[in-house]
Write a protein that holds these residues in place. Sequence first.
Motif, PDB file in Angstrom:
ATOM      1  N   LEU A 182       8.683  10.106   5.514  1.00 13.79           N
ATOM      2  CA  LEU A 182       9.869  10.945   5.456  1.00 13.79           C
ATOM      3  C   LEU A 182      10.903  10.237   4.601  1.00 13.79           C
ATOM      4  N   GLU A 183      11.293  10.876   3.501  1.00 11.03           N
ATOM      5  CA  GLU A 183      12.291  10.294   2.618  1.00 11.03           C
ATOM      6  C   GLU A 183      13.649  10.914   2.935  1.00 11.03           C
ATOM      7  N   ALA A 184      14.624  10.073   3.188  1.00  6.78           N
ATOM      8  CA  ALA A 184      15.982  10.530   3.479  1.00  6.78           C
ATOM      9  C   ALA A 184      16.951   9.764   2.593  1.00  6.78           C
ATOM     10  N   LYS A 185      18.154  10.242   2.491  1.00  6.89           N
ATOM     11  CA  LYS A 185      19.158   9.563   1.685  1.00  6.89           C
ATOM     12  C   LYS A 185      19.456   8.194   2.302  1.00  6.89           C
ATOM     13  N   GLY A 186      19.175   7.145   1.543  1.00  2.95           N
ATOM     14  CA  GLY A 186      19.505   5.800   1.978  1.00  2.95           C
ATOM     15  C   GLY A 186      18.445   5.089   2.808  1.00  2.95           C
ATOM     16  N   SER A 187      17.383   5.791   3.222  1.00  3.34           N
ATOM     17  CA  SER A 187      16.344   5.116   4.011  1.00  3.34           C
ATOM     18  C   SER A 187      15.026   5.886   3.908  1.00  3.34           C
ATOM     19  N   THR A 188      13.974   5.212   4.329  1.00  4.30           N
ATOM     20  CA  THR A 188      12.639   5.807   4.365  1.00  4.30           C
ATOM     21  C   THR A 188      12.057   5.554   5.743  1.00  4.30           C
TER      22      THR A 188
ATOM     23  N   GLY B 165      11.610  20.655  11.083  1.00  4.39           N
ATOM     24  CA  GLY B 165      12.513  20.932   9.972  1.00  4.39           C
ATOM     25  C   GLY B 165      12.563  19.857   8.906  1.00  4.39           C
ATOM     26  N   ARG B 166      11.711  18.850   9.007  1.00  2.82           N
ATOM     27  CA  ARG B 166      11.669  17.776   8.017  1.00  2.82           C
ATOM     28  C   ARG B 166      10.308  17.786   7.317  1.00  2.82           C
ATOM     29  N   THR B 167      10.303  17.482   6.031  1.00  9.65           N
ATOM     30  CA  THR B 167       9.061  17.459   5.262  1.00  9.65           C
ATOM     31  C   THR B 167       8.535  16.038   5.161  1.00  9.65           C
TER      32      THR B 167
ATOM     33  N   GLN C 126      11.044   1.789   9.408  1.00 13.47           N
ATOM     34  CA  GLN C 126      12.172   2.316   8.649  1.00 13.47           C
ATOM     35  C   GLN C 126      12.836   1.185   7.895  1.00 13.47           C
ATOM     36  N   SER C 127      13.412   1.533   6.733  1.00 17.89           N
ATOM     37  CA  SER C 127      14.075   0.503   5.944  1.00 17.89           C
ATOM     38  C   SER C 127      14.920   1.122   4.845  1.00 17.89           C
ATOM     39  N   THR C 128      15.834   0.304   4.331  1.00 21.65           N
ATOM     40  CA  THR C 128      16.619   0.665   3.152  1.00 21.65           C
ATOM     41  C   THR C 128      16.023   0.025   1.900  1.00 21.65           C
ATOM     42  N   GLN C 129      14.881  -0.638   2.055  1.00 25.31           N
ATOM     43  CA  GLN C 129      14.206  -1.301   0.938  1.00 25.31           C
ATOM     44  C   GLN C 129      13.835  -0.264  -0.128  1.00 25.31           C
TER      45      GLN C 129
ATOM     46  N   ASP D  85       8.136   0.156  -2.754  1.00 24.64           N
ATOM     47  CA  ASP D  85       7.693  -1.125  -2.180  1.00 24.64           C
ATOM     48  C   ASP D  85       7.562  -1.036  -0.661  1.00 24.64           C
ATOM     49  N   PHE D  86       8.518  -0.361  -0.033  1.00 22.41           N
ATOM     50  CA  PHE D  86       8.488  -0.237   1.423  1.00 22.41           C
ATOM     51  C   PHE D  86       7.281   0.571   1.894  1.00 22.41           C
ATOM     52  N   ILE D  87       7.020   1.700   1.249  1.00 24.56           N
ATOM     53  CA  ILE D  87       5.880   2.543   1.634  1.00 24.56           C
ATOM     54  C   ILE D  87       4.579   1.793   1.418  1.00 24.56           C
TER      55      ILE D  87
END
Length: 175
Positions: free
Chosen positions: A145-151, A129-131, A102-105, A109-111
């Motif tokens: 999993l992409e979320a607001k502010g982090s991956t 419940g998550r895509t 997990q990261s905020t990068q 680039d992070f993936i």
Amino acid sequence: MAGSNGKQKSVRSMILSLGVIVIAAASVYLFIPHDDHAPDIKRVDYRVELLTARRAAPYPVAAPEGLPETWKPTSVRYRADQDNRWHLGFQDPEGQYVAIEQSTQKRKDFIDDASQGGHATEVTQEIDGRTWTRYTGGRYDALVLEAKGSTTVVAGTASFGQLTKMAQALELKKS
């Protein structure tokens, strides 16, 4: 005729020398222990690092809950100074590698780093419940999993079935 006798002795000596070398090599192979299977990887306790990361990270930190003991945690680290990077590595029951990253990068680039060159596919999975999006083509297959502010990336040498089991076990929490 004296010259041909010398050649016969020379060939005979070479054959005898070769035989002695083969016998010596076979003896070394038979009597020196050698182990062809992978070494046993030490299990790590990641509870303290998990609590620290959940307090410090600006996002809910992922860790598995309820995985069987056959999943062996092997590595853990949280780096606030490296884009709040969380890593938790496991050896699955089949001996394959599975990591939670997990990261905020910057997402792309992070993936790329976490999957070591993977590319998004058209395949998505609904897990709790998550895509999650499947990534392939890199050193590791991955679920992202992409979320607001982090991956969040679940990646490794394990099959997508095992990566899915890990993703299903994840609890995303913040302290």
